[in-house]
Design a protein around this motif. Structure first.
Motif, PDB file in Angstrom:
ATOM      1  N   LYS A  67      12.732   9.294   2.062  1.00  0.00           N
ATOM      2  CA  LYS A  67      13.927   9.050   2.880  1.00  0.00           C
ATOM      3  C   LYS A  67      13.593   8.241   4.131  1.00  0.00           C
ATOM      4  O   LYS A  67      14.411   7.451   4.609  1.00  0.00           O
ATOM      5  N   ALA A  68      12.377   8.463   4.656  1.00  0.00           N
ATOM      6  CA  ALA A  68      11.949   7.691   5.834  1.00  0.00           C
ATOM      7  C   ALA A  68      11.780   6.214   5.467  1.00  0.00           C
ATOM      8  O   ALA A  68      12.082   5.325   6.268  1.00  0.00           O
ATOM      9  N   CYS A  69      11.303   5.954   4.247  1.00  0.00           N
ATOM     10  CA  CYS A  69      11.189   4.551   3.783  1.00  0.00           C
ATOM     11  C   CYS A  69      12.600   3.952   3.710  1.00  0.00           C
ATOM     12  O   CYS A  69      12.857   2.867   4.230  1.00  0.00           O
ATOM     13  N   GLY A 120       2.551  -6.931  13.002  1.00  0.00           N
ATOM     14  CA  GLY A 120       2.944  -7.643  11.784  1.00  0.00           C
ATOM     15  C   GLY A 120       4.407  -8.091  11.823  1.00  0.00           C
ATOM     16  O   GLY A 120       4.876  -8.759  10.904  1.00  0.00           O
ATOM     17  N   PHE A 121       5.095  -7.692  12.894  1.00  0.00           N
ATOM     18  CA  PHE A 121       6.506  -8.094  13.069  1.00  0.00           C
ATOM     19  C   PHE A 121       6.687  -8.825  14.398  1.00  0.00           C
ATOM     20  O   PHE A 121       7.441  -8.376  15.244  1.00  0.00           O
ATOM     21  N   PRO A 122       5.974  -9.960  14.585  1.00  0.00           N
ATOM     22  CA  PRO A 122       6.166 -10.701  15.834  1.00  0.00           C
ATOM     23  C   PRO A 122       7.613 -11.192  15.933  1.00  0.00           C
ATOM     24  O   PRO A 122       8.264 -11.396  14.901  1.00  0.00           O
ATOM     25  N   VAL A 131       0.859  -1.198   0.000  1.00  0.00           N
ATOM     26  CA  VAL A 131       0.000   0.000   0.000  1.00  0.00           C
ATOM     27  C   VAL A 131       0.893   1.246   0.000  1.00  0.00           C
ATOM     28  O   VAL A 131       0.653   2.198  -0.749  1.00  0.00           O
ATOM     29  N   PHE A 132       1.940   1.210   0.811  1.00  0.00           N
ATOM     30  CA  PHE A 132       2.896   2.333   0.823  1.00  0.00           C
ATOM     31  C   PHE A 132       3.493   2.520  -0.581  1.00  0.00           C
ATOM     32  O   PHE A 132       3.542   3.621  -1.113  1.00  0.00           O
ATOM     33  N   GLY A 133       3.976   1.420  -1.133  1.00  0.00           N
ATOM     34  CA  GLY A 133       4.676   1.461  -2.420  1.00  0.00           C
ATOM     35  C   GLY A 133       3.780   1.982  -3.545  1.00  0.00           C
ATOM     36  O   GLY A 133       4.210   2.797  -4.364  1.00  0.00           O
TER      37      GLY A 133
HETATM   38  C1  HEC Z   1      10.005   0.821   9.993  1.00  0.00           C
HETATM   39  C2  HEC Z   1      10.623   0.224   8.841  1.00  0.00           C
HETATM   40  C3  HEC Z   1      10.059   0.428   7.464  1.00  0.00           C
HETATM   41  C4  HEC Z   1       9.567   1.589   6.912  1.00  0.00           C
HETATM   42  C5  HEC Z   1       9.463   2.966   7.534  1.00  0.00           C
HETATM   43  C6  HEC Z   1       9.156   1.238   5.573  1.00  0.00           C
HETATM   44  N1  HEC Z   1       9.402  -0.072   5.317  1.00  0.00           N
HETATM   45 FE1  HEC Z   1       8.990  -1.053   3.595  1.00  0.00          FE
HETATM   46  N2  HEC Z   1       9.687  -2.782   4.396  1.00  0.00           N
HETATM   47  C7  HEC Z   1      10.230  -2.907   5.664  1.00  0.00           C
HETATM   48  C8  HEC Z   1      10.585  -4.292   5.892  1.00  0.00           C
HETATM   49  C9  HEC Z   1      11.217  -4.866   7.147  1.00  0.00           C
HETATM   50  C10 HEC Z   1      10.242  -4.985   4.715  1.00  0.00           C
HETATM   51  C11 HEC Z   1      10.377  -6.502   4.468  1.00  0.00           C
HETATM   52  C12 HEC Z   1       9.088  -7.164   4.942  1.00  0.00           C
HETATM   53  C13 HEC Z   1       9.075  -8.658   4.708  1.00  0.00           C
HETATM   54  O1  HEC Z   1       9.424  -9.095   3.573  1.00  0.00           O
HETATM   55  O2  HEC Z   1       8.705  -9.387   5.636  1.00  0.00           O
HETATM   56  C14 HEC Z   1       9.687  -4.001   3.790  1.00  0.00           C
HETATM   57  C15 HEC Z   1       9.229  -4.301   2.509  1.00  0.00           C
HETATM   58  C16 HEC Z   1       8.732  -3.380   1.606  1.00  0.00           C
HETATM   59  C17 HEC Z   1       8.253  -3.692   0.279  1.00  0.00           C
HETATM   60  C18 HEC Z   1       8.217  -5.079  -0.363  1.00  0.00           C
HETATM   61  C19 HEC Z   1       6.910  -5.764   0.035  1.00  0.00           C
HETATM   62  C20 HEC Z   1       6.787  -7.179  -0.506  1.00  0.00           C
HETATM   63  O3  HEC Z   1       5.735  -7.510  -1.063  1.00  0.00           O
HETATM   64  O4  HEC Z   1       7.753  -7.958  -0.365  1.00  0.00           O
HETATM   65  C21 HEC Z   1       7.845  -2.513  -0.286  1.00  0.00           C
HETATM   66  C22 HEC Z   1       7.245  -2.310  -1.664  1.00  0.00           C
HETATM   67  C23 HEC Z   1       8.056  -1.470   0.702  1.00  0.00           C
HETATM   68  N3  HEC Z   1       8.590  -2.034   1.841  1.00  0.00           N
HETATM   69  C24 HEC Z   1       7.771  -0.141   0.486  1.00  0.00           C
HETATM   70  C25 HEC Z   1       7.916   0.864   1.464  1.00  0.00           C
HETATM   71  C26 HEC Z   1       7.636   2.252   1.229  1.00  0.00           C
HETATM   72  C27 HEC Z   1       7.204   2.863  -0.097  1.00  0.00           C
HETATM   73  C28 HEC Z   1       7.851   2.883   2.417  1.00  0.00           C
HETATM   74  C29 HEC Z   1       7.693   4.335   2.747  1.00  0.00           C
HETATM   75  C30 HEC Z   1       6.476   5.015   2.346  1.00  0.00           C
HETATM   76  C31 HEC Z   1       8.286   1.879   3.380  1.00  0.00           C
HETATM   77  N4  HEC Z   1       8.313   0.665   2.755  1.00  0.00           N
HETATM   78  C32 HEC Z   1       8.609   2.152   4.674  1.00  0.00           C
HETATM   79  C33 HEC Z   1      10.406  -1.909   6.587  1.00  0.00           C
HETATM   80  C34 HEC Z   1       9.970  -0.600   6.444  1.00  0.00           C
END
Ligand code: HEC
Length: 155
Positions: free
Chosen positions: A144-146, A86-88, A45-47
Motif C-alpha cells: 500500500k505504501a508503494c 535520484g529526483f533532482p 530492486v523494490f519490484g
Molecule cells: C515515494 C514514492 C514512491 C514509492 C514509495 C515507491 N515508488 Fe515506485 N516509482 C515512483 C516513481 C515516481 C516512479 C517513476 C520513476 C521514473 O520513471 O522516473 C516509480 C517507478 C516504479 C517502477 C518502474 C521502474 C521502471 O523501470 O520504470 C517500479 C517497478 C516501481 N516503481 C516499484 C515500486 C515498488 C514495488 C514500491 C514499494 C516497495 C515502490 N515502487 C515504491 C515512486 C515511488
C-alpha cells in the motif's frame, strides 16, 4: 556603418553562446538521464523483492521462510537508500513516468518514501517470525505504501 569584421565577430560570438548553451543543455540532459536510471534501478530492486514475496503469499511459488526473510531484508535495505537525489528538480523525461507533482509537493513525496521505509522495516522484523498471517498483513501494508506514492506521483 558597421564594419564587416565587427558583424562577423558578433555573429561568431552569438554562435558560440548558442553552442555553449546547447552543450550545457546536453550536460543537463545527461544528468537527468542518469538520475532517471538510478531511481528506476532502485524501483526495480523494490519490484523484484515485492514480487517474490507476493508470489509466495499467493501460493504461486512454494512458501520458503528463509527466502521470504531475505527478500524482506533486501527490500528494507534498499528503502534505506537516500533516494531523493535520484529526483533532482524537474527531472522529467520521455524515459520517465515521474509526474511534475513530485516537485510541486516534494514534502509529501518524501513523506511517502519515509512511509515505505517504515513499512518495509516492520515487514523485515516480522519476516523472522515466519507467522504467515502477520507476514501477509505487513506485506500488504508495504504494498500500500508503494501504491500510495505511485497513485499520486507516477504516470
Ligand atoms: C515515494 C514514492 C514512491 C514509492 C514509495 C515507491 N515508488 Fe515506485 N516509482 C515512483 C516513481 C515516481 C516512479 C517513476 C520513476 C521514473 O520513471 O522516473 C516509480 C517507478 C516504479 C517502477 C518502474 C521502474 C521502471 O523501470 O520504470 C517500479 C517497478 C516501481 N516503481 C516499484 C515500486 C515498488 C514495488 C514500491 C514499494 C516497495 C515502490 N515502487 C515504491 C515512486 C515511488
Amino acid at each position: 556603418m558597421k564594419s564587416k569584421k565587427k558583424r562577423l565577430a558578433r555573429a561568431v560570438g552569438l554562435v558560440s553562446v548558442i553552442g555553449a548553451s546547447l552543450a550545457a543543455n546536453g550536460v543537463m540532459a545527461d544528468a537527468i538521464e542518469r538520475a532517471v536510471d538510478y531511481r528506476q534501478g532502485v524501483m526495480n530492486v523494490f519490484g523484484w523483492n515485492m514480487k517474490a514475496m507476493g508470489d509466495m503469499m499467493k501460493g504461486k511459488v512454494a512458501f520458503d521462510q528463509e527466502a521470504f526473510a531475505n527478500h524482506a531484508n533486501d527490500l528494507a535495505a534498499a528503502a534505506r537508500l537516500n533516494l531523493m537525489p535520484g529526483f533532482p528538480e524537474d527531472s522529467e523525461s520521455d524515459e520517465s513516468d515521474a509526474l511534475p507533482e513530485i516537485w510541486m509537493e516534494f514534502d509529501d513525496f518524501e513523506g511517502k518514501y519515509r512511509d515505505l521505509r517504515m513499512r518495509s522495516k516492520a515487514l523485515s522484523g516480522v519476516a523472522e517470525s515466519g507467522d504467515k498471517a502477520k507476514l501477509g498483513e505487513a506485506l500488504d501494508k508495504t504494498g500500500k505504501a508503494c501504491k500510495a506514492c505511485h497513485k499520486k506521483f507516477k504516470n
